[in-house]
Design a protein around this motif. Sequence first.
Motif, PDB file in Angstrom:
ATOM      1  N   GLU A  88      10.486 -18.058  52.670  1.00 29.22           N
ATOM      2  CA  GLU A  88      10.619 -19.309  53.421  1.00 29.22           C
ATOM      3  C   GLU A  88      12.005 -19.320  54.053  1.00 29.22           C
ATOM      4  O   GLU A  88      12.971 -18.815  53.482  1.00 29.22           O
TER       5      GLU A  88
ATOM      6  N   LYS B   4       2.638  -7.432  44.671  1.00 31.63           N
ATOM      7  CA  LYS B   4       3.182  -8.751  44.984  1.00 31.63           C
ATOM      8  C   LYS B   4       3.827  -9.417  43.775  1.00 31.63           C
ATOM      9  O   LYS B   4       4.974  -9.878  43.832  1.00 31.63           O
TER      10      LYS B   4
ATOM     11  N   GLY C 181      23.054 -13.781  43.188  1.00 34.94           N
ATOM     12  CA  GLY C 181      23.780 -15.032  43.372  1.00 34.94           C
ATOM     13  C   GLY C 181      23.569 -15.922  42.154  1.00 34.94           C
ATOM     14  O   GLY C 181      22.505 -16.510  41.973  1.00 34.94           O
TER      15      GLY C 181
ATOM     16  N   PHE D 211       4.804 -11.022  51.808  1.00 37.19           N
ATOM     17  CA  PHE D 211       6.129 -10.984  51.175  1.00 37.19           C
ATOM     18  C   PHE D 211       7.138 -11.871  51.894  1.00 37.19           C
ATOM     19  O   PHE D 211       8.342 -11.722  51.714  1.00 37.19           O
ATOM     20  N   LEU D 212       6.627 -12.788  52.732  1.00 40.89           N
ATOM     21  CA  LEU D 212       7.571 -13.585  53.531  1.00 40.89           C
ATOM     22  C   LEU D 212       8.422 -14.504  52.659  1.00 40.89           C
ATOM     23  O   LEU D 212       8.001 -14.980  51.610  1.00 40.89           O
TER      24      LEU D 212
ATOM     25  N   ASN E 235       7.970 -10.216  43.011  1.00 38.20           N
ATOM     26  CA  ASN E 235       8.552 -11.524  42.681  1.00 38.20           C
ATOM     27  C   ASN E 235       9.128 -11.549  41.272  1.00 38.20           C
ATOM     28  O   ASN E 235      10.160 -12.175  41.023  1.00 38.20           O
TER      29      ASN E 235
HETATM   30  C1  UGA Z   1       9.979 -15.477  47.397  1.00 36.39           C
HETATM   31  C2  UGA Z   1      10.162 -13.978  47.666  1.00 36.39           C
HETATM   32  O1  UGA Z   1      11.549 -13.713  47.956  1.00 36.39           O
HETATM   33  C3  UGA Z   1       9.303 -13.541  48.854  1.00 36.39           C
HETATM   34  O2  UGA Z   1       9.429 -12.143  49.066  1.00 36.39           O
HETATM   35  C4  UGA Z   1       7.853 -13.895  48.545  1.00 36.39           C
HETATM   36  O3  UGA Z   1       6.986 -13.551  49.622  1.00 36.39           O
HETATM   37  C5  UGA Z   1       7.741 -15.380  48.299  1.00 36.39           C
HETATM   38  O4  UGA Z   1       8.587 -15.751  47.186  1.00 36.39           O
HETATM   39  C6  UGA Z   1       6.319 -15.706  47.979  1.00 36.39           C
HETATM   40  O5  UGA Z   1       5.822 -15.278  46.943  1.00 36.39           O
HETATM   41  O6  UGA Z   1       5.642 -16.309  48.823  1.00 36.39           O
HETATM   42  P1  UGA Z   1      10.915 -17.690  48.542  1.00 36.39           P
HETATM   43  O7  UGA Z   1      10.219 -18.445  47.451  1.00 36.39           O
HETATM   44  O8  UGA Z   1      10.768 -18.151  49.954  1.00 36.39           O
HETATM   45  O9  UGA Z   1      10.463 -16.159  48.543  1.00 36.39           O
HETATM   46  O10 UGA Z   1      12.470 -17.747  48.200  1.00 36.39           O
HETATM   47  P2  UGA Z   1      13.604 -16.722  47.761  1.00 36.39           P
HETATM   48  O11 UGA Z   1      14.456 -16.416  48.908  1.00 36.39           O
HETATM   49  O12 UGA Z   1      13.048 -15.599  46.987  1.00 36.39           O
HETATM   50  O13 UGA Z   1      14.433 -17.662  46.771  1.00 36.39           O
HETATM   51  C7  UGA Z   1      13.841 -18.153  45.585  1.00 36.39           C
HETATM   52  C8  UGA Z   1      14.824 -18.960  44.794  1.00 36.39           C
HETATM   53  O14 UGA Z   1      15.809 -18.113  44.226  1.00 36.39           O
HETATM   54  C9  UGA Z   1      15.593 -20.026  45.555  1.00 36.39           C
HETATM   55  O15 UGA Z   1      15.612 -21.209  44.795  1.00 36.39           O
HETATM   56  C10 UGA Z   1      16.977 -19.438  45.694  1.00 36.39           C
HETATM   57  O16 UGA Z   1      17.966 -20.426  45.785  1.00 36.39           O
HETATM   58  C11 UGA Z   1      17.094 -18.645  44.409  1.00 36.39           C
HETATM   59  N1  UGA Z   1      18.081 -17.557  44.456  1.00 36.39           N
HETATM   60  C12 UGA Z   1      17.924 -16.528  45.347  1.00 36.39           C
HETATM   61  C13 UGA Z   1      19.147 -17.553  43.583  1.00 36.39           C
HETATM   62  O17 UGA Z   1      19.294 -18.468  42.743  1.00 36.39           O
HETATM   63  N2  UGA Z   1      20.050 -16.527  43.627  1.00 36.39           N
HETATM   64  C14 UGA Z   1      19.919 -15.491  44.506  1.00 36.39           C
HETATM   65  O18 UGA Z   1      20.762 -14.598  44.496  1.00 36.39           O
HETATM   66  C15 UGA Z   1      18.837 -15.514  45.383  1.00 36.39           C
END
Ligand code: UGA
Length: 436
Positions: free
Chosen positions: A150, A206, A253, A147-148, A210
Amino acid sequence: MRLSVIGCGYLGAVHAAAMASIGHEVVGIDVDQAKVEALASGRAPFFEPGLQEILTEGISAGRLRFTTDMADAKGAAVHFVGVGTPQQKGGYAADLTYVNAAVDALLPHLSPGDLVAGKSTVPVGTAADLAPRVSATGATLVWNPEFLREGFAVQDTVDPDRLVAGVPHGPEGERAAEILREVYHPSVGKGTPFIVTDYATAELVKVAANAFLATKISFINAMAEIAEVTGADVTQLADAIGHDARIGRRFLGAGIGFGGGCLPKDIRAFSARAEELGRGESVAFLREVDEINLRRRDHAVTLTIQALGGSVFEKNVTVLGAAFKPHSDDIRDSPALDVAVRLHGLGAHVTVTDPEAITNAKNIHPQLTYIHDRDEALTGADAVIVVTEWDQYRRELDPTHAKTLTRGTIIIDGRNCLDATAWRNAGWTYHGMGRP
Ligand code: UGA
């Protein structure tokens, strides 16, 4: 414990180094020679805060090494499989080529009693398909999704908010769960929830997580669309509903939406798998989630065109950000780059800057102009658009200073991350996403 980690990408490299950092003896294995050479010499092949440090520490302590030779997996008690499951070309389903290839290559090196722990995000049913091949060697397959996030990958791996183990039924499964508990002993010891379940549930946890996160983002972006036609402010709306503990403010957001190597392809793969299972209608809303998400990129482009008086042709547009989110150099399905590319396609002179992602962006989209220095990138801009909310733009860019560099005074806040009042007071025409 002796561990092997098959696949050394964003997931595997961090997992290998993090497992070494908690005291295990780890070998990371990947087919990509260049990646292995970089890792073996202690260089992180991508930007991830904290990775460099634990990589160097693990290698110099003699607990961490990297190789292309799968035979080196022999002797490890647990073999983690963390290879990619990208979207299939020409379809929505996940491409399982790498998972199958990794497991097949590993099979000859397994010993009875070994554990094979799948970490890749896979369609539900994958573990059940793979299990007989693993069992035939006397080893046991478990599914242990990751669940990490990036940008926080090291922290999330060393100190996750929960651990999930999908195991076979009976004593074999109980033993497997015990071994995984031992692997994650620091987290388990401090009370991190450790959920033991069956394969299907583990796989679904998982994708459900997501899918939920993607839905939450698209929900607030749908509200942004409504705000845009009513004069409401989606950021205040998010603050207000976020105070309800049942809703929560995180992942509300509104902006140009989600991207990256996980959320977009995972919701599509989930839809495809649900269709195969005859339950397409159960997750039909994920198509809407995807569409809302992609519309926000269109909206950012339209907003830029309108702000520039109806056309971006031959206008200088500075794009702040290329990575799909801050603290990462990952540009896979990056909304930021997508917006930049579209503006370029409409005839704008697009200059992109990003603290970490320029090299990756340039490889994929060499047609754009890239300037590393933020202020130099801003110089002469008719309009500025923030598409990745790095601190360098969100906190550290002073609107009065920025105005001395640019030609125009149009600022488009694609992530609703700027202080609108401060920018307006400095003489800018501020445009947010779903904000008056
Ligand atoms: C996501 C999940 O959050 C992790 O828990 C999961 O392990 C991972 O996918 C995976 O499957 O490996 P990640 O892709 O690193 O993690 O990024 P997020 O922090 O989830 O952000 C995803 C996207 O959503 C980004 O483009 C971010 O800018 C966008 N976002 C996030 C928004 O547009 N608004 C928000 O409020 C939050």
